[in-house]
Design a protein around this motif. Structure first.
Motif, PDB file in Angstrom:
ATOM      1  N   GLU A 157      26.480   1.182  33.057  1.00  0.00           N
ATOM      2  CA  GLU A 157      25.971   2.478  32.604  1.00  0.00           C
ATOM      3  C   GLU A 157      26.915   3.609  32.983  1.00  0.00           C
ATOM      4  O   GLU A 157      27.345   4.396  32.134  1.00  0.00           O
TER       5      GLU A 157
ATOM      6  N   VAL B  23      23.902  10.755  24.366  1.00  0.00           N
ATOM      7  CA  VAL B  23      23.203   9.771  25.195  1.00  0.00           C
ATOM      8  C   VAL B  23      21.697   9.962  25.027  1.00  0.00           C
ATOM      9  O   VAL B  23      21.183  11.075  25.211  1.00  0.00           O
TER      10      VAL B  23
ATOM     11  N   ALA C  88      30.592   7.767  25.071  1.00  0.00           N
ATOM     12  CA  ALA C  88      29.372   8.183  24.374  1.00  0.00           C
ATOM     13  C   ALA C  88      29.451   9.646  23.980  1.00  0.00           C
ATOM     14  O   ALA C  88      29.728  10.511  24.812  1.00  0.00           O
TER      15      ALA C  88
ATOM     16  N   MET D 143      24.718   6.440  22.271  1.00  0.00           N
ATOM     17  CA  MET D 143      24.387   5.420  23.267  1.00  0.00           C
ATOM     18  C   MET D 143      22.911   5.533  23.647  1.00  0.00           C
ATOM     19  O   MET D 143      22.425   6.605  24.009  1.00  0.00           O
TER      20      MET D 143
ATOM     21  N   VAL E 268      26.723  -2.676  24.742  1.00  0.00           N
ATOM     22  CA  VAL E 268      27.757  -2.282  25.700  1.00  0.00           C
ATOM     23  C   VAL E 268      27.844  -3.307  26.814  1.00  0.00           C
ATOM     24  O   VAL E 268      28.908  -3.814  27.154  1.00  0.00           O
TER      25      VAL E 268
ATOM     26  N   VAL F 271      25.185   2.089  19.968  1.00  0.00           N
ATOM     27  CA  VAL F 271      25.359   1.076  21.008  1.00  0.00           C
ATOM     28  C   VAL F 271      24.197   1.176  21.988  1.00  0.00           C
ATOM     29  O   VAL F 271      23.609   2.246  22.173  1.00  0.00           O
TER      30      VAL F 271
END
Length: 569
Positions: free
Chosen positions: A84, A96, A93, A31, A78, A59
């Protein structure tokens, strides 16, 4: 454009999968959050070079998401910034990657809670992590997979790509065995700790009925908690205020899990600039008022009721043949809902700069493309020089181009600077309820005729053109008020009688629908009998008689004395 060869000025920008439900969590998931697309390109390049692009999910959340999809169409969005916390705490995720903008200050802490390693990729948001840029990749990967360190700072985008992919591959099987959200029975038991102090609701920016939902959960009824899922903006302030530290947002996510996994929509990838050829095609009808206006919907995603308001506003004006332009989180929110036929906004409407078009120009930093389109109208149709000529361009746009900006979200300082740029260009800006906190407004006074005097460039005479537009910066409290105000603020002094008639039709229709009556200021916008919409002629004529209305000319309007072509002797 220059570095990554992104497609640009593309009215046929592709549709991209969006929503948590589109993410294949059986694969390792990386992510990326923020504005800087370079580290995410490093991730995508490493995946492609190692033939992993169909074995992993990349993503994006916030603006990097839109930019990623221009470089790699298998990348997924997303959603807007308010998702978030939802995505990280939901455990989706595996790695990150953080940039410096639009990143929650607790994003790294939340990732650490769910055992997701973090890579900080910007010197502007180091999070206190050790700089491992020059360390061997094997050592960094080993430390992150073993959770010896929760995160690292890497300032080399290519190394970010290698480390993120390798860590995601190794840690995903481990993380899949962990649970990140409480079970439903646990929620019912934990809810019994609630003291009914109401601090959660007092801290909620949307004043959600959280205590009622927690009390119901303690009694075994989770339905009220599930109803909060759509309206929650994911700020987490309820948890910070809770004296017994109930993880309220986690409760909402768990009971709304079904909705979360069903979030499968489409967002149009960022198209970039608007082509001159598109402006040549649409500019004339815009200036003449035959295309009723341009509505630019921008801003962050802390909306009063999720993103549905943004979708409703965009769709309303697209159906009315306005040109609707979006960017950033607003573009994502606009694509997060479907019509009765199951089509998202971007599937229902074309992506070109045309009547009824819905355009996503790209990330928040693509907003200059919207202003650029208005500037190009002045340049192409009025031959206004672009260099060192801001005043004449703003004068032209203010008097002739029916454009309105709407920032429906939280209205940050960044959004404030964007808004001030637009209103100084002559484009009225509306902000939502949160915008009132900044205590800034640029309001006109419709009861003072001298406020609406301009020069007629043909003769030099001062003429009253009415409140068109009435305000340059205004707060609106509801989506209904926003719609009515947008239609009204698109009216311009230079409208032809045909264009003015079309614009008045929309203004009157929306005012009657949402307020239940004819606009009380309609007489201020009728210049000649030809302006009156044909289907309302009798009704409006009676109003004009009661107001002692007098016919006026349609001028060649300007506020700059030097633009007068001939002065009366």
């Amino acid at each position: 454009i220059s570095t990554l060869n992104f497609p640009k000025a593309d009215p046929e920008a592709p549709l991209i999968q969006m929503g948590i439900g589109t993410v294949d969590t059986s694969k390792p998931v990386i992510m990326c959050i923020g504005h800087n697309v370079i580290p995410s390109v490093g991730i995508i390049d490493y995946m492609k070079d190692n033939k992993l692009d169909d074995k992993m999910e990349v993503v994006g959340l916030c603006c990097t998401a839109i930019d990623n999809t221009r470089y790699f169409e298998r990348a997924k969005i997303v959603g807007p910034i308010s998702w978030e916390l939802r995505f990280i705490r939901g455990g989706f995720a595996d790695v990150v990657v953080l940039d410096e903008q639009c990143v929650r200050t607790d994003a790294s802490i939340e990732a650490e809670r769910v055992k997701a390693p973090v890579i900080a990729a910007s010197e502007k948001n180091c999070i206190g992590y050790e700089d491992r840029t020059n360390d061997p990749s094997d050592d960094i990967v080993s430390d992150l997979v073993s959770l010896k360190v929760p995160g690292v700072l890497i300032l080399d985008p290519e190394k970010v790509g290698e480390v993120a992919v390798r860590v995601a591959q190794k840690i995903a099987p481990i993380r899949k065995k962990m649970k990140s959200l409480p079970e439903l029975d646990e929620i019912k038991e934990l809810a019994k700790k609630c003291r009914n102090c109401n601090m959660c609701q007092r801290s909620c920016p949307q004043d959600l009925k959280i205590p009622v939902a927690i009390k119901a959960a303690a009694e075994g009824n989770l339905a009220p908690l599930a109803e909060l899922y759509e309206e929650c903006i994911g700020c987490g302030r309820c948890e910070q205020a809770c004296p017994v530290k109930l993880e309220i947002h986690s409760f909402i996510l768990k009971v709304g899990e079904k909705n979360m996994l069903e979030e499968k929509n489409y967002c149009r990838s960022g198209r970039g600039a608007i082509q001159d050829v598109e402006i040549r095609s649409a500019g004339g009808p815009i200036v003449l008022g035959e295309i009723p206006g341009i509505v630019a919907v921008v801003g962050c995603a802390n909306y009063p009721h999720g993103g549905k308001d943004v979708y409703d506003i965009c769709r309303e004006f697209a159906l009315r043949r306005f040109i609707v332009v979006t960017s950033g989180c607003s573009a994502m929110s606009a694509g997060s809902y479907k019509n009765e036929e199951g089509k998202t906004l971007y599937e229902e409407f074309p992506g070109g700069f045309e009547a009824g078009g819905v355009l996503n120009v790209g990330s928040c930093v693509s907003n200059p493309h919207i202003a650029g389109a208005a500037i190009k109208v002045a340049n192409i149709f009025a031959k206004r020089n672009l260099r060192g000529n801001y005043e004449e361009i703003a004068d032209y746009i203010h008097n002739r181009v029916g454009a309105v900006g709407l920032a429906w979200g939280a209205y940050s300082q960044k959004a404030a600077s964007i808004a001030s740029g637009f209103w100084s260009l002559g484009v009225p800006v509306l902000v939502g309820p949160h915008g009132s906190k900044y205590r800034r407004m640029l309001l006109g006074r419709a009861d003072k005729p001298e406020n609406w005097e301009v020069y007629d460039a043909r003769t030099g005479d001062k003429v009253n053109v009415g409140p068109a537009p009435e305000h340059l910066f205004q707060t609106v409290e509801t989506p209904q008020e926003a719609m009515v105000s947008i239609a009204k603020l698109c009216i311009r002094p230079n409208d032809t009688w045909k264009g003015r008639s079309i614009k008045l039709s929309h203004y009157i229709d929306l005012h009657k629908r949402h307020y239940g009556l004819m606009p009380p200021d309609i007489h201020l916008f009728v210049r000649t009998p030809a302006d009156i919409p044909m289907t309302m002629k009798d009704e409006i004529t009676e109003i004009l008689k009661a107001k002692d209305w007098k016919e006026s000319i349609i001028p060649d309007p300007t506020m700059l004395p030097r633009m007068i072509r001939k002065t009366k002797e």
